[in-house]
Design a protein around this motif. Structure first.
Motif, PDB file in Angstrom:
ATOM      1  N   ASP A 163       0.834  -1.209   0.000  1.00  0.00           N
ATOM      2  CA  ASP A 163       0.000   0.000   0.000  1.00  0.00           C
ATOM      3  C   ASP A 163       0.870   1.260   0.000  1.00  0.00           C
ATOM      4  O   ASP A 163       0.563   2.247  -0.677  1.00  0.00           O
ATOM      5  CB  ASP A 163      -0.914   0.006   1.234  1.00  0.00           C
ATOM      6  N   LYS A 166       2.478   1.728  -3.440  1.00  0.00           N
ATOM      7  CA  LYS A 166       1.510   2.184  -4.446  1.00  0.00           C
ATOM      8  C   LYS A 166       1.243   3.681  -4.316  1.00  0.00           C
ATOM      9  O   LYS A 166       0.825   4.322  -5.278  1.00  0.00           O
ATOM     10  CB  LYS A 166       0.216   1.390  -4.309  1.00  0.00           C
ATOM     11  N   ARG A 167       1.469   4.240  -3.137  1.00  0.00           N
ATOM     12  CA  ARG A 167       1.413   5.693  -2.962  1.00  0.00           C
ATOM     13  C   ARG A 167       2.719   6.330  -3.402  1.00  0.00           C
ATOM     14  O   ARG A 167       2.737   7.429  -3.966  1.00  0.00           O
ATOM     15  CB  ARG A 167       1.162   6.045  -1.493  1.00  0.00           C
ATOM     16  N   HIS A 171       4.245   9.243  -6.673  1.00  0.00           N
ATOM     17  CA  HIS A 171       4.947  10.380  -6.057  1.00  0.00           C
ATOM     18  C   HIS A 171       6.309  10.546  -6.720  1.00  0.00           C
ATOM     19  O   HIS A 171       6.697  11.666  -7.103  1.00  0.00           O
ATOM     20  CB  HIS A 171       5.089  10.119  -4.556  1.00  0.00           C
ATOM     21  N   LEU A 181       7.463  12.453   0.815  1.00  0.00           N
ATOM     22  CA  LEU A 181       6.164  11.815   1.006  1.00  0.00           C
ATOM     23  C   LEU A 181       5.876  11.701   2.495  1.00  0.00           C
ATOM     24  O   LEU A 181       6.734  11.274   3.269  1.00  0.00           O
ATOM     25  CB  LEU A 181       6.164  10.421   0.359  1.00  0.00           C
ATOM     26  N   GLU A 187       5.548   3.262   8.738  1.00  0.00           N
ATOM     27  CA  GLU A 187       5.729   3.174   7.289  1.00  0.00           C
ATOM     28  C   GLU A 187       7.183   3.420   6.893  1.00  0.00           C
ATOM     29  O   GLU A 187       7.727   2.732   6.024  1.00  0.00           O
ATOM     30  CB  GLU A 187       4.805   4.179   6.598  1.00  0.00           C
TER      31      GLU A 187
END
Length: 366
Positions: A163, A166-167, A171, A181, A187
């Motif tokens: 996840d 995928k962000r 970016h 980010l 994370e």
């Protein structure tokens, strides 16, 4: 703790000259691209006047400063991520470092060729950063493909990492550094396994030259554009004259002072760079001192006493009992450790104590 900083930039911006000044080591710095074939590594002492004061107080036989390792990376060029120049090899060298010191040239000199034929520091940054971003995008894309199997087994960390990636991929594809980010601590920890280039802290080093046309001196529009970039991206930077620092590297301290006076600068650009790198990485020093040695130890700001002790020996963390601590200034004011203890400045702290910059510590363990 081990600390390494990659010196990167386009060819002929002053990287190797700066490296020579930093390390007092002789590595090639000729005026042509790719003269640095293998990364040169130099270990540099972190400047700290407090060490000498502690040495005198304790009568120490030797002083051991904190150190930083600098790695001189060959000049990157457009297309490095695709293997142009010596790209792939040296992107791997950068990946092994903790931080990137990106050197950009802010002086014009017809005798020193610039790979693009024009002096434009913001353009230089865009070229370098784009190559690092491209390399990271490839790493992220490849990792996403390998995560599918782990996700099918129900691995929660694999799903969370997927996840995040995928962000992160769009970016990066928009031309932004990974460290821009917004991520939670969890994370960020998961992303460490990818060793992304642009997740590393950046420090921009603006290299000027005495006697040349310097963009900052002339209030040049290119200088304003560079400052706008630093402001908008909340980037840290310093200005240094690598050539002057290189000339000073073999002089005695009193000669350096006279030399700097002649060139109109009293501050050491090298010391400023090392301190800026320390600050950018969120590091600080504490000390141990006694008749044998006075020594600086590098830790992350906010470290608790057991974690700080671990940089000396793992037992100081796992078998921690307590620590005897006095601040540097309190020790100086007291004149000695026994005097500091007598007036209550030497105190006992437990596992939850957050070590402060300049603390003088003795660890007790089982």
């Amino acid at each position: 703790m081990s600390l390494s900083i990659a010196i990167v930039g386009l060819p002929n911006v002053g990287k190797s000259t700066l490296f020579n000044a930093l390390t007092k080591k002789s590595v090639p710095a000729e005026n042509y691209p790719f003269c640095t074939i293998d990364p040169s590594v130099g270990v540099v002492a972190v400047p700290d006047n407090r060490l000498e004061t502690l040495r005198v107080i304790s009568g120490s036989e030797k002083v051991i400063p904190a150190i930083v390792e600098f790695v001189d990376i060959a000049g990157l060029v457009k297309g490095a991520a695709a293997g142009e120049g010596l790209g792939n090899k040296f992107l791997a060298n950068i990946r092994e470092c903790d931080m990137i010191a990106e050197v950009v040239r802010i002086f014009e000199d017809e005798d020193i060729h610039h790979v693009s034929g024009v002096i434009d520091p913001l353009s230089d940054i865009e070229v370098i950063n784009f190559e690092l971003i491209l390399a990271d995008a490839e790493t992220v894309s490849h990792r996403l493909g390998t995560l599918e199997r782990d996700i099918r087994t129900g691995n929660k960390d694999a799903q969370l990492l997927s996840d995040i990636l995928k962000r992160l991929l769009p970016h990066l594809e928009s031309g932004k550094l990974a460290n821009q980010l917004e991520l939670t601590d969890e994370e960020s920890e998961l992303l460490k396994e990818l060793h992304l280039l642009t997740m590393k802290p950046f420090l921009y080093v603006c290299n000027r030259k005495t006697g040349a046309f310097n963009l900052d001196d002339h209030n040049d529009e290119r200088w304003h554009e560079l400052m706008d970039f630093f402001t908008s991206t909340k980037s840290e930077y310093i200005v240094i004259d690598a050539g002057v620092e290189h000339e000073l590297k073999d002089l005695e301290e009193d000669e350096k002072i006279e030399f700097r006076r002649e060139y109109g600068t009293q501050d050491s650009g090298i010391d400023a760079l090392i301190r800026a790198a320390y600050h950018r990485l969120g590091l600080m020093s504490y000390f141990t001192t006694g008749p044998d040695e006075t020594r600086a130890w590098t830790i992350k700001q906010g470290s608790k006493a057991p974690k700080a002790g671990a940089v000396i020996h793992s037992d100081f963390e796992t078998k921690f009992i307590r620590a005897q601590i006095v601040s540097f200034q309190d020790l100086v004011d007291s004149g000695s450790l026994p005097a500091a203890r007598e007036i209550g400045k030497l105190r006992t702290e437990g596992k939850e104590y957050v070590v402060q910059n300049g603390d003088v510590i003795e660890f007790l363990h089982s």
